[in-house]
Design an enzyme around this catalytic site. Structure first.
Site, PDB file in Angstrom:
ATOM      1  N   VAL A 331       0.833  -1.206   0.000  1.00 51.40           N
ATOM      2  CA  VAL A 331       0.000   0.000   0.000  1.00 51.40           C
ATOM      3  C   VAL A 331       0.868   1.257   0.000  1.00 51.40           C
ATOM      4  O   VAL A 331       0.612   2.220  -0.723  1.00 51.40           O
ATOM      5  CB  VAL A 331      -0.941   0.003   1.214  1.00 51.40           C
ATOM      6  CG1 VAL A 331      -1.643   1.346   1.349  1.00 51.40           C
ATOM      7  CG2 VAL A 331      -1.949  -1.116   1.079  1.00 51.40           C
ATOM      8  N   ALA A 332       1.935   1.228   0.789  1.00 50.74           N
ATOM      9  CA  ALA A 332       2.766   2.418   0.919  1.00 50.74           C
ATOM     10  C   ALA A 332       3.419   2.782  -0.401  1.00 50.74           C
ATOM     11  O   ALA A 332       3.653   3.956  -0.687  1.00 50.74           O
ATOM     12  CB  ALA A 332       3.828   2.198   1.974  1.00 50.74           C
ATOM     13  N   GLU A 336      -0.561   6.195  -5.820  1.00 48.61           N
ATOM     14  CA  GLU A 336      -1.904   6.513  -6.305  1.00 48.61           C
ATOM     15  C   GLU A 336      -2.140   8.013  -6.471  1.00 48.61           C
ATOM     16  O   GLU A 336      -2.973   8.429  -7.254  1.00 48.61           O
ATOM     17  CB  GLU A 336      -2.957   5.880  -5.392  1.00 48.61           C
ATOM     18  CG  GLU A 336      -3.000   6.386  -3.954  1.00 48.61           C
ATOM     19  CD  GLU A 336      -1.911   5.758  -3.070  1.00 48.61           C
ATOM     20  OE1 GLU A 336      -1.250   4.811  -3.525  1.00 48.61           O
ATOM     21  OE2 GLU A 336      -1.721   6.235  -1.952  1.00 48.61           O
ATOM     22  N   ASP A 378       6.014  35.261 -37.696  1.00 48.44           N
ATOM     23  CA  ASP A 378       5.695  36.387 -38.567  1.00 48.44           C
ATOM     24  C   ASP A 378       6.595  37.538 -38.195  1.00 48.44           C
ATOM     25  O   ASP A 378       7.143  37.565 -37.103  1.00 48.44           O
ATOM     26  CB  ASP A 378       4.268  36.878 -38.271  1.00 48.44           C
ATOM     27  CG  ASP A 378       3.226  35.969 -38.837  1.00 48.44           C
ATOM     28  OD1 ASP A 378       3.532  35.281 -39.804  1.00 48.44           O
ATOM     29  OD2 ASP A 378       2.105  35.968 -38.300  1.00 48.44           O
ATOM     30  N   ASP A 661      -1.883  34.664 -38.434  1.00 47.34           N
ATOM     31  CA  ASP A 661      -3.039  35.484 -38.091  1.00 47.34           C
ATOM     32  C   ASP A 661      -4.183  35.383 -39.091  1.00 47.34           C
ATOM     33  O   ASP A 661      -5.330  35.537 -38.730  1.00 47.34           O
ATOM     34  CB  ASP A 661      -2.622  36.946 -37.874  1.00 47.34           C
ATOM     35  CG  ASP A 661      -1.778  37.475 -39.026  1.00 47.34           C
ATOM     36  OD1 ASP A 661      -1.713  36.803 -40.064  1.00 47.34           O
ATOM     37  OD2 ASP A 661      -1.187  38.563 -38.882  1.00 47.34           O
ATOM     38  N   THR A 760       2.712  12.682   5.444  1.00 47.06           N
ATOM     39  CA  THR A 760       3.796  13.658   5.483  1.00 47.06           C
ATOM     40  C   THR A 760       4.356  14.011   4.114  1.00 47.06           C
ATOM     41  O   THR A 760       5.045  14.992   3.971  1.00 47.06           O
ATOM     42  CB  THR A 760       4.932  13.124   6.372  1.00 47.06           C
ATOM     43  OG1 THR A 760       5.436  11.930   5.790  1.00 47.06           O
ATOM     44  CG2 THR A 760       4.433  12.818   7.762  1.00 47.06           C
TER      45      THR A 760
HETATM   46  P1  ADP Z   1       3.495  40.206 -43.173  1.00 47.81           P
HETATM   47  O1  ADP Z   1       4.121  38.867 -43.123  1.00 47.81           O
HETATM   48  O2  ADP Z   1       4.513  41.290 -43.023  1.00 47.81           O
HETATM   49  O3  ADP Z   1       2.329  40.364 -42.271  1.00 47.81           O
HETATM   50  P2  ADP Z   1       1.520  40.422 -45.276  1.00 47.81           P
HETATM   51  O4  ADP Z   1       1.171  39.112 -45.870  1.00 47.81           O
HETATM   52  O5  ADP Z   1       0.564  41.052 -44.353  1.00 47.81           O
HETATM   53  O6  ADP Z   1       2.983  40.350 -44.661  1.00 47.81           O
HETATM   54  O7  ADP Z   1       1.765  41.449 -46.436  1.00 47.81           O
HETATM   55  C1  ADP Z   1       2.617  41.139 -47.516  1.00 47.81           C
HETATM   56  C2  ADP Z   1       2.747  42.340 -48.401  1.00 47.81           C
HETATM   57  O8  ADP Z   1       1.492  42.696 -48.928  1.00 47.81           O
HETATM   58  C3  ADP Z   1       3.274  43.560 -47.693  1.00 47.81           C
HETATM   59  O9  ADP Z   1       4.667  43.643 -47.748  1.00 47.81           O
HETATM   60  C4  ADP Z   1       2.640  44.693 -48.452  1.00 47.81           C
HETATM   61  O10 ADP Z   1       3.451  45.024 -49.559  1.00 47.81           O
HETATM   62  C5  ADP Z   1       1.358  44.104 -48.966  1.00 47.81           C
HETATM   63  N1  ADP Z   1       0.218  44.481 -48.125  1.00 47.81           N
HETATM   64  C6  ADP Z   1       0.011  44.201 -46.845  1.00 47.81           C
HETATM   65  N2  ADP Z   1      -1.148  44.692 -46.392  1.00 47.81           N
HETATM   66  C7  ADP Z   1      -1.699  45.330 -47.440  1.00 47.81           C
HETATM   67  C8  ADP Z   1      -2.921  46.052 -47.652  1.00 47.81           C
HETATM   68  N3  ADP Z   1      -3.811  46.209 -46.688  1.00 47.81           N
HETATM   69  N4  ADP Z   1      -3.155  46.564 -48.867  1.00 47.81           N
HETATM   70  C9  ADP Z   1      -2.266  46.399 -49.853  1.00 47.81           C
HETATM   71  N5  ADP Z   1      -1.128  45.737 -49.732  1.00 47.81           N
HETATM   72  C10 ADP Z   1      -0.832  45.202 -48.546  1.00 47.81           C
HETATM   73 MG    MG Z   2       0.205  40.884 -42.194  1.00 43.69          MG
END
Ligand code: ADP
Ligand code: MG
Length: 942
Positions: A331-332, A336, A378, A661, A760
């Site tokens: 048991v000791a 568990e 990113d 993202d 303990t």
């Molecule tokens: P990151 O990896 O820096 O987030 P993105 O995929 O958001 O890159 O953007 C890639 C490229 O697209 C940017 O370097 C820019 O040239 C262009 N870009 C980003 N956002 C916009 C936007 N809202 N409108 C137009 N071009 C954009």
């Molecule tokens: Mg971006």
């Protein structure tokens, strides 16, 4: 038709219902439209039904539906919405009530390891030792209590995470678009649905069209198209082409929808009500520990089985005593309580992470985090602040400062550029995507605004694959296309270029080269560059590709986005911790390389791999490239490419954390070991796919989370070490008893063993789970995935080193008491003999000896490599309390008469008690020396 896009700040999905959504519903939703309201059998939920969602048929003609829900295209008034919220209830899935206390306890009592104890108790009863049987029952009960408290706390810790990820929804109320908590949606609300959103209620599309992933409801992962214009068809509700559902994801497009059901009234609510909560999956660590626990249990049973014949045959013990003893030994040593302790340690780790900004969705993630080899990150927003500021503008032929001089009037070329960036923009001057806010402000500084975009006819939203965004705008009766995006992409679609006087001329090769060089010069300074172009139109083109061609290049803007101040240090920490960082960005290669250098990810000139190069690479080639451990940066890559990078790294047996993202990042996040989503700027879809959500989007938080993961894992090992260490001093006394064939009496009684096991040990063990991080935690390479929590060096330290020293001390104490009383080997010590009192004192000394040694072991276990001084002797308050409790408990057993009778104790003489004081420093000191020697030895080797 166009309406405001939902801004993704501080919007997130809820974790708790992820469990519910992961279950597949029963096939065949073939209910007739008239019986829209599903019957639900759970009593608690039936009561809720009345209020949840109204009885409107969402497939009735739109006008009827508006009437039924007493709403219109402009949504509800806030006051009305508030009163509906009271009536319909919050838009939340009600969880099945937790298991009650008693059921939880019951579950612990029939736990497999507990069953083993039940058998032992039954055997003890049969063998005629009711006291022992009773004691084992106490062990079972206390353990069940303890385990359920721990599990409940662990569950609470995970549930509390919900608070960190409130979900938002964008609705039309009082005639304006507003962001509200998704839990406050009510039937009748007009909801905006955008790419990347998780839809928070069941709704009928009234405008626009979207692509949705219904897999949460149907299990079908193929995205489907849903449009306001689609006819209402018969069939299951999920087949209706103009309905969208709570818990599903919007993968593309934009729409407005009329909410008709919320909370438990939604399709998702129906599924959640039918399917009970799915059990929590066990993490690899917990699995390993469970295996170890069973192994130890088997050893304990074996030890008991072996002891019995030895006790009876070799030492001549009465059969009953030997039997009781064998059971006590078993048991000791059955561990568990180990598993719930680990679960709790992980849960506490999860809670701690949430406080530093990393919300983890699975307990097991804490453990995986600790073994991270590579972080793919990113750039924008994660390594940098995502606060763009325009620092240079090129319009027509001249590069200039963005701030106009006093009294200076912008020339026609600059004006044309300002008009284009103001039109082709979805931000406000103080909110929205910083890549858009910065040019918008530039335009405003030049006196150009386009608030509300009254002339906008259509938009082609930013596509991370094309890296372009365009709008079709009507201005002064003329229609034009405005485009902005990555300069290469914009230039590739340009055939003309703006002249300084405002006219335009054909774009020749020489000028193209000059422009490309000008862009590169900006990018090399770490700046983000946006190309801008326009084109006159006669009508709105059918397809995007038809629109975005034959453009006139207007110029570019260059923006700085400073690195986050805490990032360089976090990067350096990763490097000393042997963790590689790979930047994966959509931005320009030069910009990426410059930022990578600024924050210390690379030292020299990194190999820049572009998206096109990556696409042309075979999987093997990519694996090879990543295996070389060169400094590489991936630039201008599409989100899909991230998936290939994650796969290649995993094929190289690396543990990968990957940030993302956008909607298209979701597959890569799922594929990585740790998918990391952005809590502020990310989409709901990525948050859904991720294992961890950063509430501050900050790279440094990932590193903090890795450190926390390592710490939690270390702490689990610390308390396993501590719990294992007492096995030797418990077993050695029996060996001596057995090997001496009874000439030495048994140094420990059965109940004393149980007292050590239960009374303990537990609290100090728990406290070790809360140890602060050991210095050097981030100075060593990541643990390999194949490493075991319990390994040979650890067992050697627990059993062979700490355990053996303790055993020697404990036996020395035992013999010291006996010999002082005049005992010689073979002398009788049974009840009634003159030496019996001394024998009782001696066993008590053994008991107290083990307790003192465990105090020393607890301090030794606090660090694996470092010295105790470096973490601070008193830095773990909880441990000090645990030890105080341990001592008080031991004093109770030895000093209080009723306890003395039960446990067969008798206080040893003061000089002996004084001897005990030396035990902890000896055990701890020996380990301190061992660690010091190891550190020294290691250093001299390197
Ligand atoms: P990151 O990896 O820096 O987030 P993105 O995929 O958001 O890159 O953007 C890639 C490229 O697209 C940017 O370097 C820019 O040239 C262009 N870009 C980003 N956002 C916009 C936007 N809202 N409108 C137009 N071009 C954009
Ligand atoms: Mg971006």
């Amino acid at each position: 038709m166009w309406w405001p896009r939902r801004r993704h700040d501080a919007t997130t999905s809820r974790i708790e219902r992820a469990e519910a959504t992961r279950t597949r519903p029963e096939p065949g939703n073939g209910r007739k439209p008239a019986r829209w309201v599903p019957e639900v059998s759970q009593p608690g939920i039936v009561a809720e039904r009345r209020t949840a969602g109204g009885d409107a048929d969402p497939r009735a003609p739109l006008a009827e539906l508006y009437a039924a829900l007493d709403s219109g295209p402009d949504g509800l008034a806030t006051a009305e919405a508030r009163s509906r919220l009271t009536g319909y209830g919050r838009n939340e899935l009600r969880r099945q009530r937790r298991r009650g206390w008693w059921r939880e306890l019951g579950r612990q009592v029939v736990h497999p390891l507990a069953l083993l104890l039940w058998v032992a108790a039954a055997l003890a009863w049969v063998a005629g030792t009711p006291l022992l049987a009773g004691a084992i029952l106490v062990v079972i009960a206390l353990n069940a209590l303890f385990a359920s408290v721990q599990e409940r706390q662990a569950e609470r810790a995970v549930e509390a995470l919900t608070r960190y990820l409130p979900r938002q929804a964008r609705v039309r109320r009082d005639g304006r678009w507003q962001e509200i908590p998704a839990a406050e949606l009510v039937p009748g609300d007009i909801l905006a649905v955008c790419e990347g959103d998780r839809i928070s209620a069941d709704a009928r599309l009234v405008d626009g069209s979207v692509e949705v992933d219904l897999s949460a409801l149907t299990g079908e992962s193929q995205p489907v198209y849903r449009s306001a214009d689609a006819p209402s068809a018969a069939g299951g509700p999920t087949e209706a082409a103009n309905l969208v559902f709570s818990g599903t994801n919007c993968l593309g497009g934009e729409a407005r929808a009329l909410v008709h059901a919320t909370g438990m009234g939604t399709e998702l609510g129906r599924i959640a009500a039918l399917s009970q909560r799915v059990g929590r999956e066990e993490s690899p660590l917990e699995k390993q520990v469970r295996r170890v626990a069973w192994l130890i249990a088997a050893v304990a049973v074996g030890a008991g089985l072996v002891f019995f014949p030895i006790g009876v045959l070799a030492a001549g013990m009465p059969i009953g005593d030997a039997f009781a003893f064998a059971i006590g030994l078993l048991v000791a040593n059955v561990p568990e309580g180990l598993l719930p302790t680990i679960t709790l340690a992980l849960a506490v780790g999860v809670r701690g992470l949430a406080r530093v900004g990393a919300v983890v969705k699975r307990l097991s993630a804490v453990e995986t985090l600790g073994s991270t080899d590579v972080i793919c990150t990113d750039k924008t927003g994660t390594l940098t602040e995502n606060r763009m500021r325009v620092v240079a503008v090129r319009a027509a032929d001249t590069l200039r400062d963005p701030a106009p001089g006093p009294g200076e009037r912008p020339d026609p070329a600059l004006c044309a550029l300002a008009v284009a960036v103001a039109a082709c923009n979805n931000a406000d001057p103080d909110a929205g995507d910083p890549t858009e806010v910065a040019p918008l402000r530039l335009a405003a500084d030049l006196g150009v605004t386009d608030a509300g975009h009254p002339g906008r006819r259509t938009q082609y939203p930013f596509d991370p694959k094309l890296r372009l965004m365009s709008t079709v705008d009507e201005r002064d009766g003329r229609l034009s296309l405005h485009t902005k995006g990555a300069p290469e992409e914009v230039l590739a679609r340009c055939t003309r270029v703006l002249a300084p006087d405002g006219g335009d001329r054909p774009l020749d090769e020489a000028y193209r080269t000059e422009l490309a060089a000008a862009v590169t010069a900006q990018a090399e300074q770490g700046r983000r560059v946006l190309g801008v172009a326009r084109r006159p139109l006669d009508g709105v083109p059918e397809r995007r590709a038809e629109a975005e061609r034959d453009l006139t290049f207007l110029g570019f803007v260059a923006m700085v986005d400073p690195p986050r101040p805490e990032v360089p240090e976090a990067v350096a920490r990763c490097h000393t911790a042997g963790i590689r960082i790979i930047m994966v960005t959509g931005d320009h290669g030069r910009t990426a390389a410059a930022i990578a250098r600024q924050v210390g990810i690379v030292r020299g000139e990194p190999t820049v791999v572009t998206g096109d190069q990556l696409d042309a690479m075979s999987p093997d080639r990519l694996r090879h490239l990543l295996g070389e451990r060169r400094e590489v940066v991936f630039a201008r890559v599409s989100p899909e490419a991230k998936l290939h990078i994650a796969e290649a790294l995993r094929a190289n047996h690396e543990v990968v954390a990957m940030t993302g993202d956008g909607v298209n990042d979701a597959p890569a996040l799922r594929r990585a070991d740790i998918g990391v989503a952005m809590g502020r700027t990310g989409t709901d879809v990525t948050r859904e796919a991720a294992t961890m959500v950063l509430t501050d989007d900050n790279f440094a938080t990932i590193v903090a989370a890795v450190a926390a993961g390592r710490r939690v894992y270390d702490n689990v090992r610390k308390f396993i070490l501590y719990i294992f260490a007492h096995a030797t001093p418990e077993v050695v006394p029996f060996l001596i008893f057995a090997l001496s064939a009874g000439a030495v009496p048994l140094p420990l009684t059965v109940l004393q063993i149980l007292a050590i096991d239960l009374g303990t040990e537990t609290l100090p063990a728990l406290a070790l789970g809360r140890e602060p991080a050991e210095p050097g935690l981030m100075d060593r390479p990541p643990r390999r995935r194949s490493d075991k929590v319990v390994n040979a060096p650890m067992l050697a330290r627990a059993w062979g080193f700490l355990g053996l020293i303790s055993a020697a001390l404990v036996m020395a104490g035992f013999f010291a008491v006996l010999l002082r009383a005049g005992w010689r080997p073979g002398a009788p010590t049974g009840p009634g003999t003159p030496l019996h009192d001394a024998y009782r004192e001696a066993t008590t000394m053994t008991f107290l000896g083990i307790v003192s040694c465990q105090v020393g072991t607890a301090f030794a276990a606090r660090t694996e490599h470092a010295s105790l001084r470096s973490v601070g002797v008193f830095s773990n308050r909880l441990l000090l309390w645990g030890i105080a409790f341990e001592i008080a408990f031991a004093a109770l057993i030895v000093g209080v008469p009723p306890a003395q009778d039960v446990f067969g104790t008798r206080p040893p003489e003061p000089v002996m008690l004084a001897l005990l004081l030396a035990f902890p420093p000896i055990v701890w000191g020996a380990d301190e020396l061992r660690r010091a020697a190891r550190r020294h030895y290691k250093h001299s080797l390197i």
